[in-house]
Scaffold this motif. Structure first.
Motif, PDB file in Angstrom:
ATOM      1  N   ARG A  45       0.803  -1.227   0.000  1.00 57.39           N
ATOM      2  CA  ARG A  45       0.000   0.000   0.000  1.00 57.39           C
ATOM      3  C   ARG A  45       0.832   1.271   0.000  1.00 57.39           C
ATOM      4  N   THR A  46       2.018   1.221   0.585  1.00 56.56           N
ATOM      5  CA  THR A  46       2.832   2.434   0.676  1.00 56.56           C
ATOM      6  C   THR A  46       3.784   2.599  -0.505  1.00 56.56           C
ATOM      7  N   THR A  47       4.339   1.511  -1.011  1.00 58.09           N
ATOM      8  CA  THR A  47       5.335   1.625  -2.088  1.00 58.09           C
ATOM      9  C   THR A  47       4.775   1.302  -3.470  1.00 58.09           C
ATOM     10  N   GLY A  48       3.686   0.564  -3.508  1.00 64.06           N
ATOM     11  CA  GLY A  48       3.141   0.145  -4.798  1.00 64.06           C
ATOM     12  C   GLY A  48       3.875  -1.038  -5.410  1.00 64.06           C
ATOM     13  N   GLU A  49       4.885  -1.536  -4.713  1.00 65.86           N
ATOM     14  CA  GLU A  49       5.671  -2.674  -5.195  1.00 65.86           C
ATOM     15  C   GLU A  49       4.907  -3.976  -4.950  1.00 65.86           C
ATOM     16  N   PRO A  50       5.110  -4.973  -5.808  1.00 62.38           N
ATOM     17  CA  PRO A  50       4.459  -6.277  -5.575  1.00 62.38           C
ATOM     18  C   PRO A  50       4.898  -6.877  -4.238  1.00 62.38           C
ATOM     19  N   ILE A  51       3.967  -7.581  -3.604  1.00 55.97           N
ATOM     20  CA  ILE A  51       4.284  -8.287  -2.363  1.00 55.97           C
ATOM     21  C   ILE A  51       4.794  -9.668  -2.750  1.00 55.97           C
ATOM     22  N   ILE A  52       5.989  -9.977  -2.305  1.00 53.04           N
ATOM     23  CA  ILE A  52       6.618 -11.247  -2.661  1.00 53.04           C
ATOM     24  C   ILE A  52       6.628 -12.157  -1.434  1.00 53.04           C
ATOM     25  N   LEU A  53       6.029 -13.311  -1.580  1.00 50.37           N
ATOM     26  CA  LEU A  53       6.088 -14.334  -0.542  1.00 50.37           C
ATOM     27  C   LEU A  53       6.912 -15.493  -1.084  1.00 50.37           C
ATOM     28  N   PRO A  54       7.604 -16.193  -0.194  1.00 48.83           N
ATOM     29  CA  PRO A  54       8.364 -17.368  -0.655  1.00 48.83           C
ATOM     30  C   PRO A  54       7.448 -18.404  -1.311  1.00 48.83           C
ATOM     31  N   GLN A  55       7.963 -19.065  -2.325  1.00 53.28           N
ATOM     32  CA  GLN A  55       7.203 -20.104  -3.030  1.00 53.28           C
ATOM     33  C   GLN A  55       6.718 -21.180  -2.067  1.00 53.28           C
ATOM     34  N   LYS A  56       7.510 -21.467  -1.040  1.00 56.03           N
ATOM     35  CA  LYS A  56       7.140 -22.480  -0.049  1.00 56.03           C
ATOM     36  C   LYS A  56       5.818 -22.101   0.638  1.00 56.03           C
TER      37      LYS A  56
END
Length: 193
Positions: free
Chosen positions: A101-112
């Motif tokens: 919400r603050t940066t507009g960057e995608p949220i990346i979660l580990p594949q696991k």
């Protein structure tokens, strides 16, 4: 006697935020508990274990979850009343679409983690008895996702002429004035005989 309820907040949510406050104001016959789930999005097993322990220790009668918290509520293995608010039923698909919400960057979660969610996204094993004890609140203008049709197919229909879900005005974080309407319908659903 008051019901003991445990509220599980959504992804990067606030355990004492607006939804929690509306729950407390509206469901005055329920003791609403909330605890922070710091690892809600990164440690699935730890979150499930914490929910199970809390339910046992606090003698929880009803689990309430919003968004990703609602996913954990739906996946809870014990037979218990469940209230879900704009549930993220398929987080392995939806979370990678989110942006900070603050940066507009995608949220990346580990594949696991995403793989773990994917393995849990099977609803076939939920008993009919549990389905009859589950109620969903869905907002018409949810800007993130909308799973009312999926919920109704899996959990749905009516029990004693009371629908098991409601579609109300509002967005993903449902505004208090609209959420109250859904909560009052949920309260009727759980008071049925």
């Amino acid at each position: 006697m008051k019901k003991n309820a445990l509220y599980i907040h959504g992804f990067m949510g606030n355990p004492k935020g607006g939804t929690f406050e509306t729950l407390q104001k509206t469901l005055t016959d329920w003791n609403i508990h909330s605890i922070p789930f710091k690892h809600l999005h990164t440690n699935i097993k730890k979150t499930q274990r914490l929910i199970k322990i809390y339910c046992k220790v606090k003698k929880i009668d009803i689990l309430i979850g919003a968004s990703l918290g609602a996913f954990y509520v739906l996946q809870y293995k014990g037979l218990i009343d469940k209230l879900v608010i704009n549930p993220c039923m398929y987080p392995s698909i939806e979370i990678p679409k989110l942006k900070d919400r603050t940066t507009g960057e995608p949220i990346i979660l580990p594949q696991k983690v995403l793989k773990g969610f994917g393995q849990m996204e099977k609803y076939e094993s939920i008993s009919q008895e549990q389905k009859l004890r589950t109620f969903g609140i869905f907002a018409k203008d949810d800007e993130l996702f909308h799973f009312k049709d999926s919920f109704d197919k899996l959990f749905g229909g009516q029990n004693n002429q009371i629908p098991s879900s409601i579609l109300i005005n509002g967005h993903h974080s449902i505004e208090e004035e609209y959420l109250k309407e859904g909560l009052l319908q949920a309260e009727k659903f759980f008071m049925r005989g």
